[in-house]
Scaffold this motif. Sequence first.
Motif, PDB file in Angstrom:
ATOM      1  N   SER A  68       0.825  -1.216   0.000  1.00 47.49           N
ATOM      2  CA  SER A  68       0.000   0.000   0.000  1.00 47.49           C
ATOM      3  C   SER A  68       0.856   1.262   0.000  1.00 47.49           C
ATOM      4  O   SER A  68       0.580   2.216  -0.749  1.00 47.49           O
ATOM      5  CB  SER A  68      -0.924   0.010   1.218  1.00 47.49           C
ATOM      6  N   CYS A  69       1.881   1.275   0.835  1.00 45.15           N
ATOM      7  CA  CYS A  69       2.774   2.449   0.870  1.00 45.15           C
ATOM      8  C   CYS A  69       3.481   2.640  -0.461  1.00 45.15           C
ATOM      9  O   CYS A  69       3.651   3.780  -0.928  1.00 45.15           O
ATOM     10  CB  CYS A  69       3.792   2.291   1.994  1.00 45.15           C
ATOM     11  N   THR A  70       3.872   1.557  -1.087  1.00 44.45           N
ATOM     12  CA  THR A  70       4.546   1.655  -2.382  1.00 44.45           C
ATOM     13  C   THR A  70       3.619   2.232  -3.434  1.00 44.45           C
ATOM     14  O   THR A  70       4.017   3.098  -4.226  1.00 44.45           O
ATOM     15  CB  THR A  70       5.052   0.271  -2.823  1.00 44.45           C
ATOM     16  N   VAL A  71       2.369   1.785  -3.458  1.00 40.30           N
ATOM     17  CA  VAL A  71       1.416   2.290  -4.451  1.00 40.30           C
ATOM     18  C   VAL A  71       1.182   3.787  -4.253  1.00 40.30           C
ATOM     19  O   VAL A  71       1.248   4.571  -5.206  1.00 40.30           O
ATOM     20  CB  VAL A  71       0.084   1.506  -4.367  1.00 40.30           C
ATOM     21  N   ILE A  72       0.936   4.184  -3.007  1.00 43.73           N
ATOM     22  CA  ILE A  72       0.624   5.597  -2.742  1.00 43.73           C
ATOM     23  C   ILE A  72       1.819   6.495  -3.041  1.00 43.73           C
ATOM     24  O   ILE A  72       1.694   7.503  -3.757  1.00 43.73           O
ATOM     25  CB  ILE A  72       0.162   5.759  -1.277  1.00 43.73           C
ATOM     26  N   LEU A  73       2.991   6.122  -2.503  1.00 43.24           N
ATOM     27  CA  LEU A  73       4.154   6.983  -2.678  1.00 43.24           C
ATOM     28  C   LEU A  73       4.655   7.008  -4.126  1.00 43.24           C
ATOM     29  O   LEU A  73       5.054   8.069  -4.634  1.00 43.24           O
ATOM     30  CB  LEU A  73       5.270   6.548  -1.736  1.00 43.24           C
ATOM     31  N   SER A  74       4.635   5.878  -4.790  1.00 40.41           N
ATOM     32  CA  SER A  74       5.103   5.875  -6.187  1.00 40.41           C
ATOM     33  C   SER A  74       4.130   6.616  -7.099  1.00 40.41           C
ATOM     34  O   SER A  74       4.555   7.290  -8.048  1.00 40.41           O
ATOM     35  CB  SER A  74       5.334   4.450  -6.676  1.00 40.41           C
ATOM     36  N   THR A  75       2.838   6.554  -6.820  1.00 39.45           N
ATOM     37  CA  THR A  75       1.866   7.299  -7.620  1.00 39.45           C
ATOM     38  C   THR A  75       2.088   8.801  -7.468  1.00 39.45           C
ATOM     39  O   THR A  75       2.130   9.540  -8.462  1.00 39.45           O
ATOM     40  CB  THR A  75       0.424   6.943  -7.204  1.00 39.45           C
ATOM     41  N   LEU A  76       2.229   9.240  -6.209  1.00 36.16           N
ATOM     42  CA  LEU A  76       2.477  10.670  -5.983  1.00 36.16           C
ATOM     43  C   LEU A  76       3.780  11.128  -6.621  1.00 36.16           C
ATOM     44  O   LEU A  76       3.837  12.189  -7.258  1.00 36.16           O
ATOM     45  CB  LEU A  76       2.492  10.958  -4.480  1.00 36.16           C
ATOM     46  N   ALA A  77       4.835  10.328  -6.459  1.00 40.72           N
ATOM     47  CA  ALA A  77       6.133  10.716  -7.022  1.00 40.72           C
ATOM     48  C   ALA A  77       6.074  10.792  -8.544  1.00 40.72           C
ATOM     49  O   ALA A  77       6.582  11.755  -9.146  1.00 40.72           O
ATOM     50  CB  ALA A  77       7.196   9.726  -6.575  1.00 40.72           C
ATOM     51  N   MET A  78       5.478   9.795  -9.177  1.00 38.10           N
ATOM     52  CA  MET A  78       5.429   9.800 -10.648  1.00 38.10           C
ATOM     53  C   MET A  78       4.540  10.920 -11.181  1.00 38.10           C
ATOM     54  O   MET A  78       4.849  11.536 -12.204  1.00 38.10           O
ATOM     55  CB  MET A  78       4.957   8.445 -11.165  1.00 38.10           C
ATOM     56  N   LEU A  79       3.436  11.212 -10.480  1.00 38.47           N
ATOM     57  CA  LEU A  79       2.568  12.307 -10.931  1.00 38.47           C
ATOM     58  C   LEU A  79       3.259  13.661 -10.783  1.00 38.47           C
ATOM     59  O   LEU A  79       3.142  14.528 -11.647  1.00 38.47           O
ATOM     60  CB  LEU A  79       1.250  12.305 -10.149  1.00 38.47           C
ATOM     61  N   LEU A  80       3.986  13.837  -9.673  1.00 42.41           N
ATOM     62  CA  LEU A  80       4.692  15.104  -9.488  1.00 42.41           C
ATOM     63  C   LEU A  80       5.864  15.262 -10.452  1.00 42.41           C
ATOM     64  O   LEU A  80       6.116  16.364 -10.965  1.00 42.41           O
ATOM     65  CB  LEU A  80       5.180  15.217  -8.041  1.00 42.41           C
ATOM     66  N   LEU A  81       6.585  14.176 -10.705  1.00 43.97           N
ATOM     67  CA  LEU A  81       7.741  14.261 -11.601  1.00 43.97           C
ATOM     68  C   LEU A  81       7.334  14.404 -13.071  1.00 43.97           C
ATOM     69  O   LEU A  81       7.995  15.105 -13.838  1.00 43.97           O
ATOM     70  CB  LEU A  81       8.644  13.039 -11.422  1.00 43.97           C
ATOM     71  N   SER A  82       6.257  13.739 -13.464  1.00 47.18           N
ATOM     72  CA  SER A  82       5.862  13.799 -14.878  1.00 47.18           C
ATOM     73  C   SER A  82       5.022  15.038 -15.187  1.00 47.18           C
ATOM     74  O   SER A  82       4.960  15.466 -16.338  1.00 47.18           O
ATOM     75  CB  SER A  82       5.071  12.557 -15.256  1.00 47.18           C
ATOM     76  N   GLN A  83       4.392  15.621 -14.205  1.00 49.61           N
ATOM     77  CA  GLN A  83       3.520  16.783 -14.354  1.00 49.61           C
ATOM     78  C   GLN A  83       2.490  16.599 -15.458  1.00 49.61           C
ATOM     79  O   GLN A  83       2.196  17.513 -16.227  1.00 49.61           O
ATOM     80  CB  GLN A  83       4.348  18.047 -14.601  1.00 49.61           C
ATOM     81  N   THR A  84       1.952  15.388 -15.538  1.00 50.63           N
ATOM     82  CA  THR A  84       0.952  15.088 -16.557  1.00 50.63           C
ATOM     83  C   THR A  84      -0.432  15.497 -16.068  1.00 50.63           C
ATOM     84  O   THR A  84      -0.721  15.468 -14.872  1.00 50.63           O
ATOM     85  CB  THR A  84       0.980  13.607 -16.946  1.00 50.63           C
ATOM     86  N   SER A  85      -1.274  15.879 -16.997  1.00 49.45           N
ATOM     87  CA  SER A  85      -2.654  16.222 -16.646  1.00 49.45           C
ATOM     88  C   SER A  85      -3.653  15.486 -17.537  1.00 49.45           C
ATOM     89  O   SER A  85      -4.861  15.653 -17.380  1.00 49.45           O
ATOM     90  CB  SER A  85      -2.869  17.741 -16.759  1.00 49.45           C
ATOM     91  N   SER A  86      -3.158  14.680 -18.454  1.00 52.67           N
ATOM     92  CA  SER A  86      -4.052  13.939 -19.337  1.00 52.67           C
ATOM     93  C   SER A  86      -4.554  12.671 -18.641  1.00 52.67           C
ATOM     94  O   SER A  86      -3.891  12.106 -17.769  1.00 52.67           O
ATOM     95  CB  SER A  86      -3.348  13.579 -20.646  1.00 52.67           C
ATOM     96  N   GLY A  87      -5.720  12.238 -19.024  1.00 55.39           N
ATOM     97  CA  GLY A  87      -6.315  11.035 -18.438  1.00 55.39           C
ATOM     98  C   GLY A  87      -5.516   9.781 -18.738  1.00 55.39           C
ATOM     99  O   GLY A  87      -5.384   8.883 -17.894  1.00 55.39           O
ATOM    100  N   VAL A  88      -4.956   9.694 -19.954  1.00 59.26           N
ATOM    101  CA  VAL A  88      -4.164   8.531 -20.342  1.00 59.26           C
ATOM    102  C   VAL A  88      -2.882   8.464 -19.506  1.00 59.26           C
ATOM    103  O   VAL A  88      -2.485   7.396 -19.021  1.00 59.26           O
ATOM    104  CB  VAL A  88      -3.843   8.575 -21.857  1.00 59.26           C
ATOM    105  N   GLY A  89      -2.241   9.595 -19.289  1.00 59.92           N
ATOM    106  CA  GLY A  89      -1.005   9.632 -18.517  1.00 59.92           C
ATOM    107  C   GLY A  89      -1.247   9.235 -17.059  1.00 59.92           C
ATOM    108  O   GLY A  89      -0.456   8.485 -16.460  1.00 59.92           O
ATOM    109  N   ILE A  90      -2.327   9.718 -16.476  1.00 57.61           N
ATOM    110  CA  ILE A  90      -2.661   9.378 -15.093  1.00 57.61           C
ATOM    111  C   ILE A  90      -2.986   7.888 -14.973  1.00 57.61           C
ATOM    112  O   ILE A  90      -2.585   7.230 -14.007  1.00 57.61           O
ATOM    113  CB  ILE A  90      -3.824  10.262 -14.600  1.00 57.61           C
TER     114      ILE A  90
END
Length: 99
Positions: free
Chosen positions: A13-35
């Motif tokens: 659970s911690c891996t899913v939450i932290l890796s999701t936040l890190a990848m979203l912040l690093l990629s700065q994506t806003s498209s539905g496909v990217g998320i």
Amino acid sequence: MPRPTTAQLAYGSCTVILSTLAMLLLSQTSSGVGITVIALSALALGLLVALTVPLPKPAPKPASRTVARSTASTTAPAPTPAAVESEAVREPVHERTGS
């Protein structure tokens, strides 16, 4: 299939939450496909982490049981009733002599 342990659930659970936040912040994506791609890759990473957490080892078997079994197989079998009676006959007979 064995149930997951508490450690596996926590690490996954911690891996899913932290890796999701890190990848979203690093990629700065806003498209539905990217998320969606980031969320699926975070789920896969969390599953991988949860499955690689070491499982608890089973408790070792007590040594006393193994010793008892090995000594029991080497002992002589119990005498039969006929053998006991024949030994009783072999004993010297003590008779009183007539005076």
